[in-house]
Motif scaffolding. Structure first.
Motif, PDB file in Angstrom:
ATOM      1  N   ASP A   1       0.824  -1.212   0.000  1.00 26.71           N
ATOM      2  CA  ASP A   1       0.000   0.000   0.000  1.00 26.71           C
ATOM      3  C   ASP A   1       0.856   1.260   0.000  1.00 26.71           C
ATOM      4  O   ASP A   1       0.570   2.227  -0.715  1.00 26.71           O
ATOM      5  N   LEU A   2       1.921   1.249   0.790  1.00 29.88           N
ATOM      6  CA  LEU A   2       2.819   2.412   0.830  1.00 29.88           C
ATOM      7  C   LEU A   2       3.540   2.595  -0.505  1.00 29.88           C
ATOM      8  O   LEU A   2       3.701   3.721  -0.975  1.00 29.88           O
ATOM      9  N   GLN A   3       3.964   1.493  -1.110  1.00 33.47           N
ATOM     10  CA  GLN A   3       4.638   1.579  -2.401  1.00 33.47           C
ATOM     11  C   GLN A   3       3.699   2.133  -3.475  1.00 33.47           C
ATOM     12  O   GLN A   3       4.123   2.870  -4.368  1.00 33.47           O
ATOM     13  N   LEU A   4       2.418   1.825  -3.380  1.00 33.73           N
ATOM     14  CA  LEU A   4       1.442   2.320  -4.347  1.00 33.73           C
ATOM     15  C   LEU A   4       1.046   3.769  -4.089  1.00 33.73           C
ATOM     16  O   LEU A   4       0.353   4.378  -4.905  1.00 33.73           O
ATOM     17  N   GLY A   5       1.455   4.313  -2.937  1.00 30.51           N
ATOM     18  CA  GLY A   5       1.215   5.716  -2.660  1.00 30.51           C
ATOM     19  C   GLY A   5      -0.107   6.026  -1.980  1.00 30.51           C
ATOM     20  O   GLY A   5      -0.564   7.172  -2.013  1.00 30.51           O
ATOM     21  N   PHE A   6      -0.725   5.035  -1.341  1.00 38.12           N
ATOM     22  CA  PHE A   6      -1.978   5.299  -0.628  1.00 38.12           C
ATOM     23  C   PHE A   6      -1.735   6.246   0.545  1.00 38.12           C
ATOM     24  O   PHE A   6      -0.759   6.113   1.275  1.00 38.12           O
ATOM     25  N   ASP A   7      -2.637   7.193   0.730  1.00 40.56           N
ATOM     26  CA  ASP A   7      -2.502   8.153   1.831  1.00 40.56           C
ATOM     27  C   ASP A   7      -2.881   7.544   3.170  1.00 40.56           C
ATOM     28  O   ASP A   7      -2.367   7.949   4.214  1.00 40.56           O
ATOM     29  N   LYS A   8      -3.821   6.615   3.171  1.00 45.24           N
ATOM     30  CA  LYS A   8      -4.285   5.985   4.411  1.00 45.24           C
ATOM     31  C   LYS A   8      -4.362   4.478   4.214  1.00 45.24           C
ATOM     32  O   LYS A   8      -4.675   3.997   3.133  1.00 45.24           O
ATOM     33  N   ILE A   9      -4.048   3.766   5.279  1.00 54.27           N
ATOM     34  CA  ILE A   9      -4.115   2.306   5.262  1.00 54.27           C
ATOM     35  C   ILE A   9      -5.025   1.869   6.405  1.00 54.27           C
ATOM     36  O   ILE A   9      -4.856   2.299   7.546  1.00 54.27           O
TER      37      ILE A   9
ATOM     38  N   ASP B   1       7.045   6.299   8.616  1.00 52.86           N
ATOM     39  CA  ASP B   1       6.226   7.442   9.020  1.00 52.86           C
ATOM     40  C   ASP B   1       6.391   8.559   7.993  1.00 52.86           C
ATOM     41  O   ASP B   1       6.850   8.330   6.873  1.00 52.86           O
ATOM     42  N   GLU B   2       6.062   9.791   8.388  1.00 49.48           N
ATOM     43  CA  GLU B   2       6.084  10.899   7.428  1.00 49.48           C
ATOM     44  C   GLU B   2       7.501  11.254   6.960  1.00 49.48           C
ATOM     45  O   GLU B   2       7.659  11.958   5.958  1.00 49.48           O
ATOM     46  N   ARG B   3       8.535  10.781   7.637  1.00 48.15           N
ATOM     47  CA  ARG B   3       9.906  11.063   7.212  1.00 48.15           C
ATOM     48  C   ARG B   3      10.378  10.114   6.111  1.00 48.15           C
ATOM     49  O   ARG B   3      11.414  10.341   5.495  1.00 48.15           O
ATOM     50  N   THR B   4       9.663   9.051   5.887  1.00 48.87           N
ATOM     51  CA  THR B   4      10.003   8.098   4.833  1.00 48.87           C
ATOM     52  C   THR B   4       9.130   8.374   3.621  1.00 48.87           C
ATOM     53  O   THR B   4       7.909   8.406   3.729  1.00 48.87           O
ATOM     54  N   ARG B   5       9.754   8.581   2.476  1.00 47.63           N
ATOM     55  CA  ARG B   5       9.034   8.942   1.252  1.00 47.63           C
ATOM     56  C   ARG B   5       9.182   7.842   0.207  1.00 47.63           C
ATOM     57  O   ARG B   5      10.255   7.248   0.059  1.00 47.63           O
ATOM     58  N   ARG B   6       8.116   7.601  -0.494  1.00 46.40           N
ATOM     59  CA  ARG B   6       8.147   6.652  -1.600  1.00 46.40           C
ATOM     60  C   ARG B   6       9.036   7.212  -2.711  1.00 46.40           C
ATOM     61  O   ARG B   6       8.871   8.355  -3.135  1.00 46.40           O
ATOM     62  N   THR B   7       9.991   6.423  -3.179  1.00 50.88           N
ATOM     63  CA  THR B   7      10.935   6.833  -4.212  1.00 50.88           C
ATOM     64  C   THR B   7      11.168   5.668  -5.158  1.00 50.88           C
ATOM     65  O   THR B   7      11.372   4.532  -4.705  1.00 50.88           O
TER      66      THR B   7
ATOM     67  N   PHE C   1      12.037   3.217  -1.050  1.00 46.90           N
ATOM     68  CA  PHE C   1      11.750   4.470  -0.358  1.00 46.90           C
ATOM     69  C   PHE C   1      13.065   5.187  -0.076  1.00 46.90           C
ATOM     70  O   PHE C   1      14.148   4.667  -0.341  1.00 46.90           O
ATOM     71  N   GLU C   2      12.962   6.374   0.530  1.00 47.11           N
ATOM     72  CA  GLU C   2      14.128   7.059   1.058  1.00 47.11           C
ATOM     73  C   GLU C   2      13.750   7.699   2.385  1.00 47.11           C
ATOM     74  O   GLU C   2      12.595   8.043   2.626  1.00 47.11           O
ATOM     75  N   ARG C   3      14.753   7.835   3.254  1.00 46.08           N
ATOM     76  CA  ARG C   3      14.531   8.435   4.569  1.00 46.08           C
ATOM     77  C   ARG C   3      15.820   9.112   5.012  1.00 46.08           C
ATOM     78  O   ARG C   3      16.885   8.466   5.052  1.00 46.08           O
ATOM     79  N   ASP C   4      15.746  10.388   5.304  1.00 46.60           N
ATOM     80  CA  ASP C   4      16.892  11.145   5.829  1.00 46.60           C
ATOM     81  C   ASP C   4      18.137  10.967   4.975  1.00 46.60           C
ATOM     82  O   ASP C   4      19.249  10.769   5.485  1.00 46.60           O
ATOM     83  N   GLY C   5      17.979  11.002   3.662  1.00 46.42           N
ATOM     84  CA  GLY C   5      19.121  10.943   2.765  1.00 46.42           C
ATOM     85  C   GLY C   5      19.653   9.557   2.485  1.00 46.42           C
ATOM     86  O   GLY C   5      20.712   9.420   1.870  1.00 46.42           O
TER      87      GLY C   5
END
Length: 204
Positions: free
Chosen positions: A13-21, A72-78, A106-110
């Motif tokens: 779900d996170l990889q697909l970019g869903f806002d809520k799970i 969490d919000e610091r981890t972004r789908r990339t 994903f990526e998180r803090d570089g």
């Protein structure tokens, strides 16, 4: 098996970019037998993250908490590239493409995060094996101290860094690792990501 399903479902779900799970359901329905199409009354559904009688967190609850804390919000789908191959003992210079492993990046803090798992039915209880994974990321990201996070056990262990990087052009690099492969997500990332989580992970 429930913990494996949850970790896989959340990451897809996170990889697909869903806002809520949403997960059905939080607590076992201990007092709720149910009927389907026929007249047969089925036993209560025991698919909750928390036991419906004692309200004790299940193993799956801890896994869900671990996944939510990391992603969490610091981890972004990339979109990052990864290629899984299996060496052919009869032809060491050739390798066959492994289509089965699923990857969510994903990526998180570089730092890059590669979550991957064998796309088999967890109910078949596939054993752990190993696989070659070749990964690429650009110069925005860095992974000087690669580690593996086992999302089911909470263990963290170091990954041997290959002696050389394979540069495909001036911006991107490919690195090949020999990694364990299971039917639930394992995350390859930098040690700095784990250190920044503020939780105690177990070293293996």
């Amino acid at each position: 098996m429930q913990a494996k399903w949850i970790a896989r479902r959340f990451l897809v779900d996170l990889q697909l970019g869903f806002d809520k799970i949403f997960y059905f359901h939080a607590v076992d329905l201990m007092e709720r037998p149910y009927r389907q199409a026929g007249a047969t009354v089925n036993a209560p559904v025991m698919m909750g993250l928390v036991h419906g009688g004692s309200y004790a967190p299940k193993y799956s609850f801890e896994v869900a908490r671990r996944v939510c804390h990391l992603f969490d919000e610091r981890t972004r789908r990339t979109e990052l590239m990864c290629l899984f191959t299996e060496p052919d003992p009869s032809a060491p210079r050739h390798a066959t493409l492994m289509a089965a492993p699923y990857a969510a990046t994903f990526e998180r803090d570089g730092a890059p995060l590669f979550a991957y798992w064998l796309g088999e039915d967890p109910q078949q209880r596939a054993g752990q094996t190993t696989i070659d994974a070749e990964l690429w990321w650009d110069d925005r990201l860095a992974m000087p101290e690669p580690v593996l996070l086992d999302l089911l056990t909470g263990e963290v262990y170091a990954v041997e860094r290959p002696p050389e990087l394979t540069y495909t052009d001036w911006r991107t690099r490919g690195v090949k690792y020999r990694l364990p492969l299971t039917d639930y997500p394992i995350v390859l990332t930098d040690a700095s990501v784990v250190a920044g989580l503020g939780v105690e992970w177990r070293d293996r």
